[in-house]
Design a protein around this motif. Structure first.
Motif, PDB file in Angstrom:
ATOM      1  N   HIS A  48      12.501 -65.016 -48.320  1.00 51.12           N
ATOM      2  CA  HIS A  48      13.114 -63.899 -49.004  1.00 51.12           C
ATOM      3  C   HIS A  48      14.184 -63.273 -47.964  1.00 51.12           C
ATOM      4  CE1 HIS A  48      13.913 -60.283 -51.092  1.00 51.12           C
ATOM      5  NE2 HIS A  48      13.729 -60.827 -52.133  1.00 51.12           N
ATOM      6  N   CYS A  60      21.343 -56.407 -53.508  1.00 50.41           N
ATOM      7  CA  CYS A  60      19.920 -56.828 -53.956  1.00 50.41           C
ATOM      8  C   CYS A  60      20.113 -57.497 -55.155  1.00 50.41           C
ATOM      9  CB  CYS A  60      19.073 -55.779 -54.085  1.00 50.41           C
ATOM     10  SG  CYS A  60      18.427 -55.159 -52.455  1.00 50.41           S
ATOM     11  N   GLU A  62      22.725 -58.975 -56.339  1.00 48.49           N
ATOM     12  CA  GLU A  62      23.411 -60.438 -56.297  1.00 48.49           C
ATOM     13  C   GLU A  62      22.394 -61.306 -57.089  1.00 48.49           C
ATOM     14  OE1 GLU A  62      26.296 -61.412 -54.721  1.00 48.49           O
ATOM     15  OE2 GLU A  62      25.994 -63.309 -55.648  1.00 48.49           O
ATOM     16  N   PHE A 102      17.061 -69.802 -62.375  1.00 44.28           N
ATOM     17  CA  PHE A 102      16.994 -69.899 -61.047  1.00 44.28           C
ATOM     18  C   PHE A 102      17.788 -70.833 -60.357  1.00 44.28           C
ATOM     19  CE2 PHE A 102      12.454 -68.546 -61.516  1.00 44.28           C
ATOM     20  CZ  PHE A 102      12.521 -67.435 -60.332  1.00 44.28           C
ATOM     21  N   ASN A 105      21.544 -69.675 -60.315  1.00 45.44           N
ATOM     22  CA  ASN A 105      21.608 -68.590 -59.021  1.00 45.44           C
ATOM     23  C   ASN A 105      21.632 -69.317 -57.644  1.00 45.44           C
ATOM     24  OD1 ASN A 105      19.504 -66.618 -57.414  1.00 45.44           O
ATOM     25  ND2 ASN A 105      21.396 -65.810 -58.319  1.00 45.44           N
TER      26      ASN A 105
HETATM   27  C1  HEC Z   1      19.203 -64.604 -53.012  1.00 40.94           C
HETATM   28  C2  HEC Z   1      18.624 -63.923 -54.190  1.00 40.94           C
HETATM   29  C3  HEC Z   1      17.940 -62.685 -53.802  1.00 40.94           C
HETATM   30  C4  HEC Z   1      18.111 -61.593 -53.148  1.00 40.94           C
HETATM   31  C5  HEC Z   1      19.780 -61.059 -52.736  1.00 40.94           C
HETATM   32  C6  HEC Z   1      17.235 -60.622 -53.118  1.00 40.94           C
HETATM   33  N1  HEC Z   1      16.140 -61.189 -53.726  1.00 40.94           N
HETATM   34 FE1  HEC Z   1      14.274 -60.210 -53.968  1.00 40.94          FE
HETATM   35  N2  HEC Z   1      13.567 -61.973 -54.900  1.00 40.94           N
HETATM   36  C7  HEC Z   1      14.316 -63.077 -55.355  1.00 40.94           C
HETATM   37  C8  HEC Z   1      13.579 -63.707 -56.028  1.00 40.94           C
HETATM   38  C9  HEC Z   1      14.078 -65.393 -56.694  1.00 40.94           C
HETATM   39  C10 HEC Z   1      12.176 -63.303 -56.106  1.00 40.94           C
HETATM   40  C11 HEC Z   1      10.892 -63.844 -57.020  1.00 40.94           C
HETATM   41  C12 HEC Z   1      11.082 -63.412 -58.304  1.00 40.94           C
HETATM   42  C13 HEC Z   1      10.234 -64.047 -59.265  1.00 40.94           C
HETATM   43  O1  HEC Z   1       9.236 -64.387 -58.774  1.00 40.94           O
HETATM   44  O2  HEC Z   1      10.528 -64.057 -60.589  1.00 40.94           O
HETATM   45  C14 HEC Z   1      12.420 -62.087 -55.401  1.00 40.94           C
HETATM   46  C15 HEC Z   1      11.354 -61.157 -55.329  1.00 40.94           C
HETATM   47  C16 HEC Z   1      11.309 -59.706 -54.704  1.00 40.94           C
HETATM   48  C17 HEC Z   1      10.565 -58.765 -54.711  1.00 40.94           C
HETATM   49  C18 HEC Z   1       8.885 -58.803 -55.171  1.00 40.94           C
HETATM   50  C19 HEC Z   1       8.330 -60.090 -54.728  1.00 40.94           C
HETATM   51  C20 HEC Z   1       7.627 -59.963 -53.424  1.00 40.94           C
HETATM   52  O3  HEC Z   1       6.350 -60.435 -53.194  1.00 40.94           O
HETATM   53  O4  HEC Z   1       8.195 -59.546 -52.353  1.00 40.94           O
HETATM   54  C21 HEC Z   1      10.923 -57.612 -54.333  1.00 40.94           C
HETATM   55  C22 HEC Z   1      10.122 -56.359 -53.905  1.00 40.94           C
HETATM   56  C23 HEC Z   1      12.311 -57.916 -53.892  1.00 40.94           C
HETATM   57  N3  HEC Z   1      12.499 -59.321 -54.153  1.00 40.94           N
HETATM   58  C24 HEC Z   1      13.236 -57.005 -53.280  1.00 40.94           C
HETATM   59  C25 HEC Z   1      14.408 -57.241 -52.898  1.00 40.94           C
HETATM   60  C26 HEC Z   1      15.214 -56.442 -52.339  1.00 40.94           C
HETATM   61  C27 HEC Z   1      14.822 -54.915 -51.880  1.00 40.94           C
HETATM   62  C28 HEC Z   1      16.508 -57.113 -52.037  1.00 40.94           C
HETATM   63  C29 HEC Z   1      17.835 -56.388 -51.370  1.00 40.94           C
HETATM   64  C30 HEC Z   1      17.539 -55.995 -50.339  1.00 40.94           C
HETATM   65  C31 HEC Z   1      16.534 -58.319 -52.698  1.00 40.94           C
HETATM   66  N4  HEC Z   1      15.015 -58.276 -53.009  1.00 40.94           N
HETATM   67  C32 HEC Z   1      17.164 -59.280 -52.650  1.00 40.94           C
HETATM   68  C33 HEC Z   1      15.669 -63.345 -54.894  1.00 40.94           C
HETATM   69  C34 HEC Z   1      16.362 -62.382 -54.012  1.00 40.94           C
END
Ligand code: HEC
Ligand code: HEC
Ligand code: HEC
Ligand code: HEC
Length: 132
Positions: A48, A60, A62, A102, A105
């Motif tokens: 991530h 985020c 996006e 998914f 994206n």
């Molecule tokens: C390129 C795509 C993408 C971006 C940009 C992104 N995320 Fe995520 N993130 C994901 C996906 C996919 C998951 C998993 C979601 C699921 O399991 O349904 C996730 C999960 C998370 C989780 C929960 C799961 C964990 O264990 O960490 C958090 C908190 C999170 N993102 C925060 C952020 C934050 C804050 C930002 C911006 C700084 C961000 N994300 C940017 C795709 C992204």
């Protein structure tokens, strides 16, 4: 006596450093949405934080987007939710089902940018560690 205290302080700092690096290794490294109860493929690799840094994605929402009346809301995000909290396994209207959400994206951006994996086995890598 003073030296003893300094030593204890240093040991505690070393311990904290080890602890934080151990914790950070539990960062998300694969997408493992619980809605896929019996996945056919190994969970897709997705380090991530590292991914988003390398790819230079600042917003985020996006990925963690919010829609209102069919329009994406610019300054809101949904990172406190799983994609499956909104996307059901089947599509509904113009909202894609979870797997398509998914693929559109992830793969969509990789194709558009000409960077990042687009083949099944490059994302669904066998033997990849689980999120736990
Ligand atoms: C390129 C795509 C993408 C971006 C940009 C992104 N995320 Fe995520 N993130 C994901 C996906 C996919 C998951 C998993 C979601 C699921 O399991 O349904 C996730 C999960 C998370 C989780 C929960 C799961 C964990 O264990 O960490 C958090 C908190 C999170 N993102 C925060 C952020 C934050 C804050 C930002 C911006 C700084 C961000 N994300 C940017 C795709 C992204
Ligand atoms: C708060 C609810 C919500 C969450 C959480 C959510 N989505 Fe969506 N998403 C929607 C809605 C609503 C639409 C349909 C918009 C429309 O009707 O055109 C949509 C549309 C999409 C689309 C098609 C349009 C586009 O942007 O290309 C993709 C792809 C998508 N979502 C992927 C994801 C992924 C991946 C995640 C998790 C990282 C996610 N969504 C999380 C509500 C959500
Ligand atoms: C907005 C664009 C964008 C989105 C969305 C996106 N990626 Fe990427 N991804 C990239 C770019 C750009 C690279 C290449 C980075 C580089 O220069 O090495 C990349 C690289 C990767 C890599 C190669 C290793 C790495 O981590 O750099 C993997 C694996 C990957 N993406 C998986 C995913 C998955 C899974 C998703 C969906 C949850 C996703 N990506 C969503 C842009 C994106
Ligand atoms: C850019 C990365 C990427 C590529 C390329 C990709 N997928 Fe996925 N796929 C994902 C992500 C992320 C998910 C969400 C859950 C997960 O990790 O399994 C997913 C989910 C799935 C699911 C639903 C969950 C399951 O395992 O049953 C299937 C089936 C699937 N993909 C098959 C494929 C096939 C077949 C291809 C090649 C035609 C492919 N994927 C290419 C990222 C990718």
């Amino acid at each position: 006596m003073k030296r003893g205290i300094v030593f204890i302080m240093m040991s505690m700092m070393a311990f904290l450093l080890i602890l934080t690096s151990a914790l950070s290794q539990e960062d998300m490294v694969v997408v493992n949405d619980p809605a896929f109860e019996t996945p056919q493929r190994p969970a897709a690799v997705f380090n991530h934080d590292q991914h988003n840094e390398t790819a230079g994605i600042d917003e985020c929402n996006e990925c963690h987007h919010v829609y209102e009346d069919g329009r994406r809301v610019e300054d809101e995000s949904s990172e406190d939710e799983n994609c499956s909290d909104c996307h059901g396994l089947e599509s509904s209207g113009s909202q894609p089902g979870l797997m398509k959400a998914f693929h559109t994206n992830c793969k969509g951006c990789h194709e558009k940018d000409g960077k990042g994996p687009v083949m099944c086995g490059q994302c669904h890598v066998r033997g990849q560690a689980d999120n736990g």
